[in-house]
Design a protein around this motif. Structure first.
Motif, PDB file in Angstrom:
ATOM      1  N   GLU A  10      -4.430   2.885  11.410  1.00  0.00           N
ATOM      2  CA  GLU A  10      -2.963   2.352  11.349  1.00  0.00           C
ATOM      3  C   GLU A  10      -1.696   2.723  12.217  1.00  0.00           C
ATOM      4  O   GLU A  10      -1.216   1.955  12.825  1.00  0.00           O
ATOM      5  CB  GLU A  10      -2.516   2.139   9.964  1.00  0.00           C
ATOM      6  CG  GLU A  10      -3.270   1.282   8.738  1.00  0.00           C
ATOM      7  CD  GLU A  10      -4.288   2.050   8.577  1.00  0.00           C
ATOM      8  OE1 GLU A  10      -4.548   3.191   8.551  1.00  0.00           O
ATOM      9  OE2 GLU A  10      -5.348   1.234   7.901  1.00  0.00           O
ATOM     10  N   ASN A  55       3.661  -1.239   3.588  1.00  0.00           N
ATOM     11  CA  ASN A  55       3.587   0.057   2.709  1.00  0.00           C
ATOM     12  C   ASN A  55       4.759   0.591   2.178  1.00  0.00           C
ATOM     13  O   ASN A  55       5.730  -0.001   2.631  1.00  0.00           O
ATOM     14  CB  ASN A  55       2.795   0.713   3.912  1.00  0.00           C
ATOM     15  CG  ASN A  55       1.309   0.877   4.025  1.00  0.00           C
ATOM     16  OD1 ASN A  55       0.412   0.807   3.094  1.00  0.00           O
ATOM     17  ND2 ASN A  55       0.896   0.560   5.538  1.00  0.00           N
ATOM     18  N   PRO A 104      -1.198  -2.559   9.040  1.00  0.00           N
ATOM     19  CA  PRO A 104      -1.390  -1.795   7.869  1.00  0.00           C
ATOM     20  C   PRO A 104      -2.804  -2.273   7.680  1.00  0.00           C
ATOM     21  O   PRO A 104      -3.297  -3.313   8.063  1.00  0.00           O
ATOM     22  CB  PRO A 104      -0.389  -2.544   6.930  1.00  0.00           C
ATOM     23  CG  PRO A 104       0.249  -3.759   7.374  1.00  0.00           C
ATOM     24  CD  PRO A 104       0.209  -3.403   8.930  1.00  0.00           C
ATOM     25  N   PHE A 105      -3.508  -1.474   6.896  1.00  0.00           N
ATOM     26  CA  PHE A 105      -4.825  -1.541   6.507  1.00  0.00           C
ATOM     27  C   PHE A 105      -5.858  -2.365   7.753  1.00  0.00           C
ATOM     28  O   PHE A 105      -6.236  -3.198   7.396  1.00  0.00           O
ATOM     29  CB  PHE A 105      -4.774  -2.575   5.196  1.00  0.00           C
ATOM     30  CG  PHE A 105      -4.258  -1.753   4.085  1.00  0.00           C
ATOM     31  CD1 PHE A 105      -5.037  -1.085   3.220  1.00  0.00           C
ATOM     32  CD2 PHE A 105      -3.009  -1.910   3.730  1.00  0.00           C
ATOM     33  CE1 PHE A 105      -4.663  -0.392   2.304  1.00  0.00           C
ATOM     34  CE2 PHE A 105      -2.623  -1.328   2.623  1.00  0.00           C
ATOM     35  CZ  PHE A 105      -3.319  -0.489   1.639  1.00  0.00           C
ATOM     36  N   GLY A 141       0.880  -1.259  -0.018  1.00  0.00           N
ATOM     37  CA  GLY A 141       0.210  -0.076   0.087  1.00  0.00           C
ATOM     38  C   GLY A 141       0.819   1.317   0.026  1.00  0.00           C
ATOM     39  O   GLY A 141       2.289   1.148  -0.287  1.00  0.00           O
ATOM     40  N   GLU A 142       0.163   2.406   0.508  1.00  0.00           N
ATOM     41  CA  GLU A 142       0.861   3.571   0.220  1.00  0.00           C
ATOM     42  C   GLU A 142       1.446   4.071   1.560  1.00  0.00           C
ATOM     43  O   GLU A 142       2.786   4.365   1.507  1.00  0.00           O
ATOM     44  CB  GLU A 142      -0.148   4.812   0.052  1.00  0.00           C
ATOM     45  CG  GLU A 142       0.259   6.212  -0.145  1.00  0.00           C
ATOM     46  CD  GLU A 142      -0.813   7.013  -0.775  1.00  0.00           C
ATOM     47  OE1 GLU A 142      -1.626   6.702  -1.402  1.00  0.00           O
ATOM     48  OE2 GLU A 142      -0.984   8.167  -0.109  1.00  0.00           O
ATOM     49  N   GLY A 143       0.784   4.119   2.700  1.00  0.00           N
ATOM     50  CA  GLY A 143       1.235   4.535   3.999  1.00  0.00           C
ATOM     51  C   GLY A 143       0.274   4.327   4.968  1.00  0.00           C
ATOM     52  O   GLY A 143      -0.928   4.426   4.675  1.00  0.00           O
ATOM     53  N   HIS A 147      -5.853   1.618  -5.515  1.00  0.00           N
ATOM     54  CA  HIS A 147      -5.738   1.564  -3.933  1.00  0.00           C
ATOM     55  C   HIS A 147      -7.364   1.374  -3.443  1.00  0.00           C
ATOM     56  O   HIS A 147      -8.228   1.910  -4.036  1.00  0.00           O
ATOM     57  CB  HIS A 147      -5.559   3.076  -3.585  1.00  0.00           C
ATOM     58  CG  HIS A 147      -4.994   2.835  -2.039  1.00  0.00           C
ATOM     59  ND1 HIS A 147      -5.842   3.061  -0.948  1.00  0.00           N
ATOM     60  CD2 HIS A 147      -3.837   2.966  -1.367  1.00  0.00           C
ATOM     61  CE1 HIS A 147      -5.449   2.840   0.146  1.00  0.00           C
ATOM     62  NE2 HIS A 147      -4.098   2.870   0.007  1.00  0.00           N
TER      63      HIS A 147
HETATM   64  N1  URA Z   1      -3.699   2.939   3.443  1.00  0.00           N
HETATM   65  C1  URA Z   1      -2.446   2.423   2.810  1.00  0.00           C
HETATM   66  O1  URA Z   1      -2.045   2.660   1.897  1.00  0.00           O
HETATM   67  N2  URA Z   1      -2.091   1.653   4.013  1.00  0.00           N
HETATM   68  C2  URA Z   1      -2.429   1.417   5.042  1.00  0.00           C
HETATM   69  O2  URA Z   1      -1.993   0.524   5.750  1.00  0.00           O
HETATM   70  C3  URA Z   1      -3.756   1.948   5.249  1.00  0.00           C
HETATM   71  C4  URA Z   1      -4.433   2.710   4.525  1.00  0.00           C
END
Ligand code: URA
Length: 189
Positions: free
Chosen positions: A51, A85, A57-58, A44-46, A159
């Motif tokens: 989180e 991420n 994550p997520f 993912g992104e961050g 995403h």
């Molecule tokens: N979006 C993301 O890209 N990563 C995460 O961990 C949560 C939301």
């Protein structure tokens, strides 16, 4: 924070990381989670708000959609995948990660990918896709096919936040990309 055994040392090192200014505003480092021998690796992104608080994550709204698509299209669970991420610390107000932050954090992701050695990497959104494919093209242009990656494949997709915002075609595209990943893994019946 949860992380798999082979990555414990790296996660410990990351937990006190000060390589970029995001270390000054995070609650905690969100290193990554899942199976260290996973065949399937999501990037993912961050971290977002949830989180950053929970250290995984997520786990917010996007994560719930990701879990649902993993169940419905891949017939598995997040515990059997690895999830990480591009940046391990939450950008303030969920702004985009900056190029210098992405570069500073990249060695962690590269080492996670090397340690897990997945057969398929699914990149979620522009930041992960651009970083790992080495392209400036957007996700709308590059998705819809798989790319060689290491000794396996990379499947770029939207995403989950984009699917939550737009639904419809974006969600359908994500489903198709997950099915593509499933086929590449040989998990399709
Ligand atoms: N979006 C993301 O890209 N990563 C995460 O961990 C949560 C939301």
């Amino acid at each position: 924070m949860t992380e798999s055994t082979g990555l414990v040392d790296l996660a410990r090192e990351a937990s006190t990381c000060t390589r970029c200014p995001l270390s000054g505003t995070r609650t905690q480092v969100v290193f990554g989670t899942g199976d260290e021998t996973a065949e399937l690796f999501f990037v993912g992104e961050g971290p977002g708000h949830d989180e950053d608080l929970q250290g995984e994550p997520f786990v917010g709204r996007s994560g719930r959609l990701l879990d649902r698509l993993i169940a419905e299209e891949l017939s598995t669970t997040r515990e059997r995948c690895y999830i990480a991420n591009v940046v391990k610390c939450r950008p303030p107000e969920n702004r985009n990660p900056r190029p210098a932050e992405i570069e500073a954090c990249r060695p962690y992701l590269d080492q996670q990918l090397a340690a897990v050695g997945p057969r398929v990497v699914v990149t979620l959104g522009n930041f992960a896709t651009r970083l790992l494919l080495g392209t400036d093209d957007g996700i709308g242009k590059v998705r819809g096919r798989a790319y060689p990656f290491g000794s396996g494949h990379l499947v770029p997709t939207y995403h989950p936040a984009a699917a939550l915002r737009s639904g419809g075609a974006v969600l359908a595209g994500m489903r198709a990309d997950f099915v593509r990943a499933k086929r590449l893994l040989g998990w399709s019946s």
